[in-house]
Design an enzyme around this catalytic site. Structure first.
Site, PDB file in Angstrom:
ATOM      1  CB  CYS A  89      -3.290  -1.617   7.018  1.00  0.00           C
ATOM      2  SG  CYS A  89      -1.928  -2.655   6.483  1.00  0.00           S
ATOM      3  NE  ARG A 149     -11.784  -6.615  20.029  1.00  0.00           N
ATOM      4  CZ  ARG A 149     -11.356  -6.190  18.853  1.00  0.00           C
ATOM      5  NH1 ARG A 149     -12.201  -5.869  17.908  1.00  0.00           N
ATOM      6  NH2 ARG A 149     -10.078  -6.032  18.640  1.00  0.00           N
ATOM      7  CB  THR A 180      -0.914   0.000   1.238  1.00  0.00           C
ATOM      8  OG1 THR A 180      -1.632  -1.236   1.244  1.00  0.00           O
ATOM      9  CG2 THR A 180      -1.879   1.162   1.212  1.00  0.00           C
TER      10      THR A 180
HETATM   11  P1  NAD Z   1       5.312  -7.441   6.653  1.00  0.00           P
HETATM   12  O1  NAD Z   1       6.122  -6.552   7.483  1.00  0.00           O
HETATM   13  O2  NAD Z   1       4.610  -8.607   7.262  1.00  0.00           O
HETATM   14  O3  NAD Z   1       6.206  -8.035   5.451  1.00  0.00           O
HETATM   15  C1  NAD Z   1       7.053  -7.265   4.664  1.00  0.00           C
HETATM   16  C2  NAD Z   1       8.318  -8.078   4.404  1.00  0.00           C
HETATM   17  O4  NAD Z   1       9.085  -7.411   3.401  1.00  0.00           O
HETATM   18  C3  NAD Z   1       9.236  -8.226   5.610  1.00  0.00           C
HETATM   19  O5  NAD Z   1       9.401  -9.602   5.907  1.00  0.00           O
HETATM   20  C4  NAD Z   1      10.560  -7.584   5.162  1.00  0.00           C
HETATM   21  O6  NAD Z   1      11.701  -8.255   5.656  1.00  0.00           O
HETATM   22  C5  NAD Z   1      10.457  -7.717   3.659  1.00  0.00           C
HETATM   23  N1  NAD Z   1      11.316  -6.820   2.878  1.00  0.00           N
HETATM   24  C6  NAD Z   1      11.565  -5.498   3.055  1.00  0.00           C
HETATM   25  N2  NAD Z   1      12.365  -5.034   2.088  1.00  0.00           N
HETATM   26  C7  NAD Z   1      12.652  -6.078   1.265  1.00  0.00           C
HETATM   27  C8  NAD Z   1      13.430  -6.244   0.092  1.00  0.00           C
HETATM   28  N3  NAD Z   1      14.078  -5.218  -0.464  1.00  0.00           N
HETATM   29  N4  NAD Z   1      13.516  -7.465  -0.470  1.00  0.00           N
HETATM   30  C9  NAD Z   1      12.861  -8.515   0.075  1.00  0.00           C
HETATM   31  N5  NAD Z   1      12.095  -8.427   1.183  1.00  0.00           N
HETATM   32  C10 NAD Z   1      11.993  -7.218   1.773  1.00  0.00           C
HETATM   33  O7  NAD Z   1       4.237  -6.504   5.912  1.00  0.00           O
HETATM   34  P2  NAD Z   1       2.780  -6.915   5.381  1.00  0.00           P
HETATM   35  O8  NAD Z   1       1.795  -6.901   6.496  1.00  0.00           O
HETATM   36  O9  NAD Z   1       2.902  -8.130   4.524  1.00  0.00           O
HETATM   37  O10 NAD Z   1       2.442  -5.652   4.472  1.00  0.00           O
HETATM   38  C11 NAD Z   1       3.120  -5.417   3.249  1.00  0.00           C
HETATM   39  C12 NAD Z   1       2.400  -4.330   2.485  1.00  0.00           C
HETATM   40  O11 NAD Z   1       1.077  -4.770   2.159  1.00  0.00           O
HETATM   41  C13 NAD Z   1       2.218  -3.029   3.265  1.00  0.00           C
HETATM   42  O12 NAD Z   1       2.316  -1.958   2.373  1.00  0.00           O
HETATM   43  C14 NAD Z   1       0.797  -3.122   3.790  1.00  0.00           C
HETATM   44  O13 NAD Z   1       0.218  -1.853   3.963  1.00  0.00           O
HETATM   45  C15 NAD Z   1       0.098  -3.863   2.666  1.00  0.00           C
HETATM   46  N6  NAD Z   1      -1.084  -4.639   3.087  1.00  0.00           N
HETATM   47  C16 NAD Z   1      -1.044  -5.392   4.230  1.00  0.00           C
HETATM   48  C17 NAD Z   1      -2.146  -6.176   4.583  1.00  0.00           C
HETATM   49  C18 NAD Z   1      -2.140  -7.013   5.825  1.00  0.00           C
HETATM   50  O14 NAD Z   1      -3.165  -7.631   6.120  1.00  0.00           O
HETATM   51  N7  NAD Z   1      -1.076  -7.105   6.592  1.00  0.00           N
HETATM   52  C19 NAD Z   1      -3.269  -6.212   3.738  1.00  0.00           C
HETATM   53  C20 NAD Z   1      -3.261  -5.450   2.572  1.00  0.00           C
HETATM   54  C21 NAD Z   1      -2.153  -4.664   2.247  1.00  0.00           C
HETATM   55  C1  UGA Z   2      -8.058  -4.335   6.864  1.00  0.00           C
HETATM   56  C2  UGA Z   2      -9.062  -4.347   5.710  1.00  0.00           C
HETATM   57  O1  UGA Z   2     -10.264  -4.970   6.156  1.00  0.00           O
HETATM   58  C3  UGA Z   2      -8.510  -5.083   4.504  1.00  0.00           C
HETATM   59  O2  UGA Z   2      -9.421  -4.989   3.407  1.00  0.00           O
HETATM   60  C4  UGA Z   2      -7.173  -4.459   4.105  1.00  0.00           C
HETATM   61  O3  UGA Z   2      -6.601  -5.167   3.015  1.00  0.00           O
HETATM   62  C5  UGA Z   2      -6.227  -4.509   5.284  1.00  0.00           C
HETATM   63  O4  UGA Z   2      -6.821  -3.796   6.406  1.00  0.00           O
HETATM   64  C6  UGA Z   2      -4.910  -3.840   5.024  1.00  0.00           C
HETATM   65  O5  UGA Z   2      -4.793  -3.009   4.149  1.00  0.00           O
HETATM   66  O6  UGA Z   2      -4.016  -4.188   5.794  1.00  0.00           O
HETATM   67  P1  UGA Z   2      -7.303  -6.081   8.726  1.00  0.00           P
HETATM   68  O7  UGA Z   2      -6.725  -4.878   9.378  1.00  0.00           O
HETATM   69  O8  UGA Z   2      -6.458  -7.268   8.535  1.00  0.00           O
HETATM   70  O9  UGA Z   2      -7.877  -5.689   7.279  1.00  0.00           O
HETATM   71  O10 UGA Z   2      -8.595  -6.571   9.551  1.00  0.00           O
HETATM   72  P2  UGA Z   2     -10.075  -5.971   9.706  1.00  0.00           P
HETATM   73  O11 UGA Z   2     -11.025  -7.091   9.701  1.00  0.00           O
HETATM   74  O12 UGA Z   2     -10.351  -4.870   8.767  1.00  0.00           O
HETATM   75  O13 UGA Z   2     -10.051  -5.386  11.193  1.00  0.00           O
HETATM   76  C7  UGA Z   2      -9.293  -4.244  11.523  1.00  0.00           C
HETATM   77  C8  UGA Z   2      -9.627  -3.820  12.946  1.00  0.00           C
HETATM   78  O14 UGA Z   2     -10.952  -3.305  13.039  1.00  0.00           O
HETATM   79  C9  UGA Z   2      -9.557  -4.969  13.953  1.00  0.00           C
HETATM   80  O15 UGA Z   2      -8.985  -4.505  15.151  1.00  0.00           O
HETATM   81  C10 UGA Z   2     -11.008  -5.331  14.156  1.00  0.00           C
HETATM   82  O16 UGA Z   2     -11.260  -5.947  15.384  1.00  0.00           O
HETATM   83  C11 UGA Z   2     -11.667  -3.968  14.074  1.00  0.00           C
HETATM   84  N1  UGA Z   2     -13.092  -4.005  13.695  1.00  0.00           N
HETATM   85  C12 UGA Z   2     -13.466  -4.532  12.496  1.00  0.00           C
HETATM   86  C13 UGA Z   2     -14.037  -3.469  14.562  1.00  0.00           C
HETATM   87  O17 UGA Z   2     -13.711  -2.970  15.651  1.00  0.00           O
HETATM   88  N2  UGA Z   2     -15.356  -3.495  14.195  1.00  0.00           N
HETATM   89  C14 UGA Z   2     -15.772  -4.002  12.998  1.00  0.00           C
HETATM   90  O18 UGA Z   2     -17.001  -3.979  12.730  1.00  0.00           O
HETATM   91  C15 UGA Z   2     -14.791  -4.541  12.133  1.00  0.00           C
END
Ligand code: NAD
Ligand code: UGA
Length: 480
Positions: free
Chosen positions: A275, A442, A130
């Site tokens: 996020c 919750r 992102t």
């Molecule tokens: P994360 O921290 O779990 O994983 C990122 C990984 O990238 C780390 O293991 C790190 O060591 C590695 N990394 C960094 N630089 C690197 C490089 N140059 N080469 C290889 N590896 C490298 O992060 P995440 O939760 O997977 O999130 C990643 C991105 O996706 C973020 O931008 C986040 O906003 C987005 N995103 C996350 C979620 C989610 O549910 N966690 C959902 C949608 C989008």
């Molecule tokens: C959120 C979005 O739902 C995903 O679509 C997105 O890809 C992701 O962020 C991201 O960009 O990382 P996530 O944070 O994994 O996903 O989980 P959610 O289910 O969205 O919950 C986020 C937080 O809101 C949690 O703490 C959850 O308990 C809380 N929540 C959720 C509430 O308090 N009330 C609700 O009705 C829903």
């Protein structure tokens, strides 16, 4: 080009599950997920994966060693790949310009420079992390400035919408897949290549193609609007607690309006996760950079309301316990930011634990999936505690809810794990200090049953235990 070889930079919560599902659905494509961290990769190659996600083990087991590989050999993987996902972390900056608001794009930039240094053939580079609007342009600038002759790049934006705890289902049955790219023949061809991968399991009508900026902004907008719903219902929960309304009834009544819909209206202790806050701060920063302060202030309020909710709930705990928790033992049930994940990033439980420790309490913690080392790492972080010794002395992590609640003055439920609903609360009550308190952050427990057992119960968005004294409303605000 027909994509036969995919490399994913970043084996985290997004890179790991996303590429595992791509490997499952596209057996003819070799998918290699690489990371800078040796430990993370060795965990992906072990029986205990680095992240807990329902259904993930099965997908990884079905593909690992066949067409799915986890590796630290980043260079070779880039060399071989036709298409490269950038799935690296984009945390909020903790220093310098934009500190506390702008995303730190050093990992994205590092990934782009790595690709530019190593690539010897044409690549489609896909931004899955992102990022702020225009990040694709910055990646392209870096790639072009370091381009070898005969190598060309196409940059696509393909934000990920999975939620933790439901990631595999979200990936298998995505509401939509969003792909943004340049409106040029090369850009359109690259979009088609990525569409072809997703079309292995996602109906074409659910694959949305847009220009790059729309795609980048849509990701931030989706997270901001989801978080906004939570802050909206949480703001109403405060009104409910001050009146006789029940926020669950309000959410139901409101959500039955088909224009509003029932999802994401669960009032809570506040949203957590890596996020929502980060992405809204990013949006606010963009607004300020574009000289749109009113728009920035509007979205900032979503975060401010979340902070208020965490503070309001935690203050209620302290006030109920005769205004002091000093010397008391508090059990925190649930440490993850939501159920079905072991992720604790920005978990409201950290805020609750910090406040209790600052107020002089000792805390017992139980979470079914969060590792003890993670809990201590979170609570001894310099932003949370100035004294790691104090944390180690006053925090104990338990392996089950019964031992964690033993001898406690109060339970603060921070994560909605299903197993908390069916615990034997008579047994728990008997072994607690009296009066025994339950703070359900919750709204998942049977409050009537807890009151019958003898607990004092407080929850979000509903008055319990104390009869509601009807107020006489007057047109004169001084005479309520
Ligand atoms: P994360 O921290 O779990 O994983 C990122 C990984 O990238 C780390 O293991 C790190 O060591 C590695 N990394 C960094 N630089 C690197 C490089 N140059 N080469 C290889 N590896 C490298 O992060 P995440 O939760 O997977 O999130 C990643 C991105 O996706 C973020 O931008 C986040 O906003 C987005 N995103 C996350 C979620 C989610 O549910 N966690 C959902 C949608 C989008
Ligand atoms: C959120 C979005 O739902 C995903 O679509 C997105 O890809 C992701 O962020 C991201 O960009 O990382 P996530 O944070 O994994 O996903 O989980 P959610 O289910 O969205 O919950 C986020 C937080 O809101 C949690 O703490 C959850 O308990 C809380 N929540 C959720 C509430 O308090 N009330 C609700 O009705 C829903």
């Amino acid at each position: 080009m027909v994509v036969k070889n995919i490399c994913c930079l970043g084996a985290g919560y997004v890179g790991g599950p996303t590429c595992s599902v791509i490997a499952l659905k596209c057996p003819e494509i070799k998918v290699t997920v690489v990371d800078l961290s040796k430990e993370r990769i060795s965990q992906w190659n072990s029986d205990k994966l680095p992240i807990y996600e329902p259904g993930l083990d099965e997908v990884v087991k079905a593909c690992r060693g066949k067409n799915l590989f986890f590796s630290n050999d980043i260079n070779n993987s880039i060399l071989e790949a036709d298409l490269i996902f950038i799935s690296v972390n984009t945390p909020t900056k903790t220093f310098g310009n934009g500190k506390g608001r702008a995303p730190d794009l050093k990992y994205v930039e590092g990934a782009a420079r790595l690709i530019a240094n190593i690539a010897r053939s044409n690549k489609i580079v896909v931004e899955k992390s992102t990022v702020p609007v225009n990040a694709a342009e910055s990646i392209m600038k870096i790639l072009k400035a370091n381009q070898r002759s005969g190598v060309s790049y196409q940059i696509l934006s393909n934000p990920e919408f999975l939620a933790e705890g439901t990631a595999i289902n979200d990936l298998l049955n995505a509401d939509r897949v969003l792909i943004g790219g340049e409106e040029t023949p090369g850009g359109e061809a690259a979009i088609e290549e990525l569409c072809a991968i997703y079309e292995h399991w996602i109906p074409r009508k659910n694959i949305l193609t847009t220009n790059t900026w729309s795609s980048e902004l849509s990701k931030l907008a989706a997270n901001a609007m989801l978080a906004q719903r939570i802050s909206s219902i949480n703001s109403l929960s405060a009104i409910c607690e001050s009146t006789g309304a029940d926020v669950a009834e309000v959410a139901r009544a409101v959500g039955l309006d088909s224009r509003i819909g029932p999802k994401f209206l669960q009032a809570s202790i506040g949203f957590g996760g890596s996020c929502f806050q980060k992405d809204i701060l990013n949006l606010v920063y963009i607004c300020e950079s574009l000289n749109l302060p009113e728009v920035g202030a509007y979205w900032q309020q979503v975060i401010d309301m979340n902070e208020y909710q965490k503070k309001r709930f935690t203050s209620k705990v302290i006030e109920s316990l005769f205004n002091t928790v000093s010397g008391k033992k508090i059990c925190i049930m649930g440490f993850a930011f939501k159920k079905n994940t072991g992720d604790t990033r920005e978990s409201p439980a950290i805020y609750v634990a910090k406040t209790m420790l600052d107020e002089g309490a000792s805390i017992n913690i139980y979470d079914p999936k969060v590792e003890e080392t993670q809990i201590y790492e979170d609570l001894t972080h310099p932003l949370i505690s100035e004294s790691p010794e104090h944390v180690r002395k006053h925090v104990t992590v338990f392996k089950d809810a019964y031992s964690a609640t033993n001898g406690c003055h109060a339970i603060v439920l921070c994560t909605e794990w299903d197993e908390f609903i069916t615990l034997d609360y008579e047994k728990i009550y008997d072994q607690m200090m009296k009066p025994a308190y339950m703070f359900d952050g919750r709204k998942i427990l049977d409050h009537e049953n807890l009151l019958r057992i003898g607990f004092n119960v407080e929850t979000i968005g509903k008055r319990l235990g104390r009869p509601f004294v009807r107020r006489r409303w007057s047109s004169n605000p001084a005479v309520l």
